[in-house]
Design a protein around this motif. Structure first.
Motif, PDB file in Angstrom:
ATOM      1  N   VAL A  59       0.874  -1.147  -0.117  1.00 29.24           N
ATOM      2  CA  VAL A  59       0.227   0.012  -0.012  1.00 29.24           C
ATOM      3  C   VAL A  59       1.070   1.198   0.096  1.00 29.24           C
ATOM      4  CG1 VAL A  59      -2.143   1.125   0.913  1.00 29.24           C
ATOM      5  CG2 VAL A  59      -1.596  -1.476   1.237  1.00 29.24           C
ATOM      6  N   ASN A  60       1.765   1.486  -1.005  1.00 31.43           N
ATOM      7  CA  ASN A  60       2.758   2.617  -1.101  1.00 31.43           C
ATOM      8  C   ASN A  60       2.531   3.075  -2.570  1.00 31.43           C
ATOM      9  OD1 ASN A  60       4.922   4.082  -1.172  1.00 31.43           O
ATOM     10  ND2 ASN A  60       6.422   2.788  -0.032  1.00 31.43           N
ATOM     11  N   PRO A  61       1.410   3.918  -2.704  1.00 28.63           N
ATOM     12  CA  PRO A  61       1.196   4.398  -4.008  1.00 28.63           C
ATOM     13  C   PRO A  61       2.473   5.408  -4.530  1.00 28.63           C
ATOM     14  CG  PRO A  61      -0.174   5.664  -2.317  1.00 28.63           C
ATOM     15  CD  PRO A  61       0.546   4.268  -1.713  1.00 28.63           C
ATOM     16  N   ARG A  62       3.221   5.954  -3.565  1.00 26.41           N
ATOM     17  CA  ARG A  62       4.114   6.913  -3.960  1.00 26.41           C
ATOM     18  C   ARG A  62       5.333   6.090  -4.662  1.00 26.41           C
ATOM     19  NH1 ARG A  62       3.938  11.636  -1.622  1.00 26.41           N
ATOM     20  NH2 ARG A  62       2.332  12.099   0.172  1.00 26.41           N
ATOM     21  N   LYS A  63       5.739   5.057  -4.452  1.00 23.69           N
ATOM     22  CA  LYS A  63       6.617   3.847  -4.774  1.00 23.69           C
ATOM     23  C   LYS A  63       6.031   3.508  -6.318  1.00 23.69           C
ATOM     24  CE  LYS A  63      10.478   3.989  -2.606  1.00 23.69           C
ATOM     25  NZ  LYS A  63      11.838   4.212  -3.084  1.00 23.69           N
ATOM     26  N   GLY A  64       4.618   3.265  -6.137  1.00 21.97           N
ATOM     27  CA  GLY A  64       4.151   2.876  -7.472  1.00 21.97           C
ATOM     28  C   GLY A  64       4.117   3.738  -8.250  1.00 21.97           C
ATOM     29  N   LEU A  65       3.978   5.077  -8.020  1.00 23.77           N
ATOM     30  CA  LEU A  65       3.988   6.375  -8.882  1.00 23.77           C
ATOM     31  C   LEU A  65       5.428   6.365  -9.619  1.00 23.77           C
ATOM     32  CD1 LEU A  65       2.253   8.554 -10.036  1.00 23.77           C
ATOM     33  CD2 LEU A  65       3.266   9.887  -8.182  1.00 23.77           C
TER      34      LEU A  65
END
Length: 502
Positions: A191-197
Motif C-alpha cells: 500500500v505504497n502508491p508513492r513508490k508505485g507512482l
C-alpha cells in the motif's frame, strides 16, 4: 509422488487454483535455495498481490476526515440531481420510504459507500462521527484503512518479502514482466502508491507513452494519493489507447470523488455501447441513479442487469426494495423468495421477507419470517428486526406488542431514532405528554434528517401552548419534506394564532 513434481510448476499450479498460501510457502522454500530465481520471485509476488487484492471497482467507504475536509466538490450549492450531496428527491415518496442522512432513499443492498454520510449543508463534526454505528472504529481516511489492512497482511508472515526502499525501480521498469508483478505488490500488499507512482512513471517512459496498462496504473496511484485531476488525465489517455472495462470503472470513481455524477453516468453509458453485454456496467449505471435519487431509471437499469445475469443479488435486492415502496409487496415477495432459492439466508433478508408477507396479507408467514430473522440476528441488526415487529404490531392494532417491541429496539440500538419517534406517538395515546416530548426530542437529536419527529413535536408543543417552539419545529419539518400536508396545515394554523397574539 509430490517429491517428483517440479516445485516451480507446482507453485504455478497452486496460483492458478487460487491456493495462494500454499503457493507462497512453496516459492519461499525454493527461494531459500535459489534466491536469484526471477521466475519464482515473480510468482511469489503475484501470489502475495492476489492474496491481498481488494475489488476497487466500487466506491470505497469514506472516512470521517474525508467527509469533513472534502474540497473536491465542483459547486458548494449544487442543483438537485447534479451532485451526490443534493439528490433528486421524489417528495411524494418521502413519507412512505425511509431516507438516509444525505436525503437519498434507502436501497435494498448494502454496498461500499452506501453507509457513509455524505457532506451536506450544515454538517457538524458530531454529525459526521454519528454517520457510522456506535462502537465501530473507522479510520480518518480511506488510505488509512488500506494502510491498516496492508500492515495486518504483512504481520501474518515471517517478515517483509521485498525491501521497497532498496529497490532500483529503473532496473525493474526495463523488465516488463517483473514490473507488472511488482506494481500490484506495491499497491495491494505494501500500500505504497508513492513508490508505485515512481515505477509507473519509469515504465511509461520505457513504453514510449503507448501502454494503456501503465497509464491506468499511473491513474490508480494518483487516485490513491488524492490527485484526482491527474488521475483523470492518465485514465482518459489509457482509454484512448485501449478501451478497457476496468479503466472505465477507475475513471467513474474519480468523477464520483469529484462529485460530478452526471459525468460518470455519461461515461458509463458510452461504455455500455462498447460493451453491451457487460452486467457490471449496467450495475454501475443503476448505482449512480440510486445515488441521485432517480428510482425509476435505477429500476430500469437493474432489470436490464437481470436480463443478462439472472443471478445478480444486488439487482434482485434493489428491485425488491423498490417494488415494496411502490406499493407492490407481492412482487417484492417474489424477489425475496428468489434470493432464498439462491441459497441466501440473513437477518435482513428474513426481516424484509416478513414485511413483504405481512403487507401481502400472509400474516402467518410474516411471524415465522420475523422469528427466523431473530434467530439469525446479532447486536448490530437485532434492533432493526424488533423495530419491524413493532410496526407490524401497530398495523394489526396490538399496541402493547408494538410498545414492547420498540422498547426492545431502543435497548439494543440506542441510535434507532425511528423507534423513539414511534414510542413518542404511543406515549401520546396514553396521555403521557412528558415522556412523549422526551422521545421526540431524542429522535430529533439522533436523526435531524427525519421530518416525522419534528412534526410530532410541533403538534405536541402546539397542544401544550408553546406556539413559538411548535412553529420552529414545523418549519424545520417543511424544510426536509416541503409537501407534507399535515405540516403545511399546522404551519398555517400556527401563523394565524401567532398573528392573533400580536
Amino acid at each position: 509422488m509430490p517429491s517428483q513434481i517440479d516445485p516451480t510448476w507446482l507453485a504455478l499450479s497452486r496460483l492458478r487454483r487460487r491456493r495462494f498460501t500454499e503457493c507462497i510457502d512453496g516459492c519461499t522454500s525454493i527461494l531459500q535455495t535459489s534466491p536469484y530465481d526471477k521466475a519464482v520471485w515473480s510468482l511469489k509476488t503475484l501470489a502475495l498481490s492476489a492474496e491481498a487484492y481488494t475489488d476497487e471497482t466500487e466506491m470505497e467507504e469514506e472516512g470521517v476526515g474525508e467527509l469533513l475536509l472534502d474540497d473536491n466538490a465542483v459547486a458548494s450549492m449544487p442543483r438537485p440531481g447534479t451532485s451526490l450531496s443534493a439528490p433528486r428527491i421524489n417528495t411524494s415518496d418521502q413519507g412512505i420510504r425511509p431516507m438516509s442522512s444525505s436525503g437519498r432513499p434507502n436501497t435494498g443492498f448494502s454496498r461500499p459507500g452506501s453507509s457513509s454520510t455524505r457532506p451536506i449543508s450544515g454538517m457538524t463534526v458530531d454529525a459526521a462521527f454519528r454517520g457510522s454505528k456506535p462502537g465501530t472504529s473507522r479510520p480518518m481516511t480511506t488510505l488509512g484503512r488500506e494502510v491498516r489492512l496492508g500492515t495486518a497482511s504483512m504481520n501474518s508472515g515471517s517478515g517483509k518479502f521485498i525491501e521497497i526502499d532498496k529497490l532500483n525501480l529503473r532496473k525493474y521498469a526495463s523488465r516488463p514482466a517483473l514490473a507488472i508483478a511488482l506494481i500490484d505488490y506495491l499497491l495491494f500488499v505494501e500500500v505504497n502508491p508513492r513508490k508505485g507512482l515512481e515505477l509507473c512513471s519509469e515504465a511509461t517512459q520505457r513504453a514510449n507513452y503507448k501502454s494503456w496498462f501503465w497509464k491506468r496504473k499511473l491513474g490508480q496511484c494518483y487516485y490513491k494519493l488524492g490527485l484526482y485531476r491527474d488521475a483523470e488525465k492518465q485514465l482518459r489517455s489509457s482509454l484512448k489507447e485501449t478501451p478497457m472495462i476496468m479503466t472505465y470503472f477507475d475513471l467513474v470513481k474519480v468523477y464520483l470523488k469529484l462529485d460530478i455524477p452526471n459525468t460518470a453516468l455519461s461515461l458509463l453509458l458510452s461504455a455500455g455501447e462498447q460493451f453491451p453485454m457487460e452486467p457490471r456496467i449496467l450495475l454501475g449505471i443503476a448505482r449512480i441513479y440510486d445515488m441521485l435519487g432517480d428510482v425509476e431509471n435505477s429500476s430500469a437499469a437493474y432489470k436490464k442487469v437481470l436480463q443478462i445475469d439472472a443471478s445478480s443479488i444486488e439487482a434482485i435486492s434493489c428491485l425488491a426494495s423498490n417494488s415494496f415502496y411502490t406499493d407492490n409487496p407481492e412482487i417484492s415477495l417474489r424477489y425475496y423468495r428468489r434470493l432464498l432459492q439462491m441459497g441466501l439466508s440473513s437477518t435482513e433478508l428474513w426481516s424484509n421477507l416478513g414485511l413483504s408477507c405481512f403487507h401481502s396479507s400472509q400474516f402467518d408467514m410474516a411471524l415465522s419470517c420475523f422469528s427466523r430473522a431473530l434467530q439469525l440476528s446479532n447486536e448490530t441488526n437485532e434492533g432493526d428486526v424488533w423495530y419491524n415487529i413493532g410496526l407490524t404490531g401497530v398495523s394489526i392494532g396490538d399496541l402493547a406488542l408494538a410498545y414492547q417491541a420498540f422498547k426492545v429496539a431502543v435497548s439494543i440500538d440506542k441510535n434507532c431514532a425511528e423507534a423513539y419517534a414511534n414510542l413518542g406517538v404511543l406515549d401520546l395515546r396514553k396521555n403521557d405528554w412528558e415522556s412523549a416530548q422526551a422521545m421526540f426530542e431524542q429522535a430529533k437529536s439522533l436523526a435531524p434528517f427525519l421530518f416525522e419527529p419534528l412534526y410530532n413535536l410541533a403538534l405536541l408543543q402546539w397542544k401544550r401552548g408553546n406556539l413559538e417552539g411548535a412553529y420552529e419545529n414545523v418549519k424545520q419539518s417543511l424544510i426536509i419534506y416541503p409537501d407534507h400536508e399535515e405540516s403545511l396545515a399546522l404551519e398555517k394554523e400556527l401563523m394565524g394564532s401567532l398573528m392573533g397574539l400580536r
